[in-house]
Design a protein around this motif. Sequence first.
Motif, short mmCIF file in Angstrom:
data_model
loop_
_atom_site.label_atom_id
_atom_site.label_comp_id
_atom_site.label_asym_id
_atom_site.label_seq_id
_atom_site.Cartn_x
_atom_site.Cartn_y
_atom_site.Cartn_z
N ARG A 136 5.29 133.72 9.67
CA ARG A 136 4.41 134.63 10.42
C ARG A 136 3.96 135.78 9.53
O ARG A 136 2.80 136.18 9.54
CB ARG A 136 5.09 135.18 11.67
N ALA A 137 4.90 136.32 8.75
CA ALA A 137 4.54 137.41 7.85
C ALA A 137 3.55 136.93 6.80
O ALA A 137 2.57 137.62 6.48
CB ALA A 137 5.79 137.98 7.18
N GLY A 138 3.78 135.74 6.27
CA GLY A 138 2.85 135.18 5.29
C GLY A 138 1.47 134.98 5.88
O GLY A 138 0.46 135.25 5.22
N GLY A 139 1.41 134.54 7.13
CA GLY A 139 0.12 134.38 7.80
C GLY A 139 -0.61 135.71 7.94
O GLY A 139 -1.83 135.79 7.76
N ALA A 140 0.14 136.75 8.26
CA ALA A 140 -0.48 138.08 8.38
C ALA A 140 -1.03 138.53 7.03
O ALA A 140 -2.12 139.10 6.95
CB ALA A 140 0.53 139.09 8.91
N ILE A 141 -0.28 138.27 5.96
CA ILE A 141 -0.74 138.68 4.63
C ILE A 141 -1.99 137.90 4.22
O ILE A 141 -2.97 138.49 3.76
CB ILE A 141 0.39 138.52 3.60
N THR A 142 -1.98 136.59 4.43
CA THR A 142 -3.16 135.83 4.03
C THR A 142 -4.36 136.16 4.91
O THR A 142 -5.50 136.12 4.44
CB THR A 142 -2.89 134.31 4.02
N HIS A 143 -4.14 136.51 6.18
CA HIS A 143 -5.25 136.98 7.00
C HIS A 143 -5.70 138.36 6.52
O HIS A 143 -6.85 138.75 6.73
CB HIS A 143 -4.89 136.98 8.49
N GLY A 144 -4.79 139.07 5.88
CA GLY A 144 -5.17 140.34 5.26
C GLY A 144 -6.21 140.15 4.17
O GLY A 144 -7.04 141.03 3.92
N TRP A 145 -6.18 139.00 3.50
CA TRP A 145 -7.22 138.70 2.51
C TRP A 145 -8.58 138.75 3.19
O TRP A 145 -9.56 139.24 2.62
CB TRP A 145 -7.03 137.33 1.90
N LEU A 146 -8.65 138.17 4.42
CA LEU A 146 -9.92 138.20 5.16
C LEU A 146 -10.33 139.63 5.47
O LEU A 146 -11.52 139.97 5.38
CB LEU A 146 -9.80 137.40 6.45
#
Length: 115
Positions: A93-103
């Motif tokens: 979940r944390a990784g998903g938040a970080i990669t969505h942070g790229w967006l």
Amino acid sequence: MSNHFHDPSDKKYMRKLRAAAPDAFAGFVGFDEAAISAPSKTIPLKYTELIALGVALTTQCAYCIEAHTLAAKRAGATEEEVAETVFTAAALRAGGAITHGWLAMKFFHADDETA
């Protein structure tokens, strides 16, 4: 009526859902059984239930967390395996938040790139 979301007595509404959409309900039950417990499955039940628990933790379905924790325990999962599943789900979940942070950064800088 209860004022909280995860009330074990809410399971009684499954009968109403099944009665209102019997074909879809039957299709879901069949698919669920095939995905989780079909005799032809290669992944052992304990690991399937730990995977299901990890997904339930990420989707935050309290009913699924309860069901798959208990099913994993019945299938032989240890407390340590359940705990590791919790932290694996948290890391994803944390990784998903970080990669969505790229967006977020992409959108923030969109005007910069066109200028």
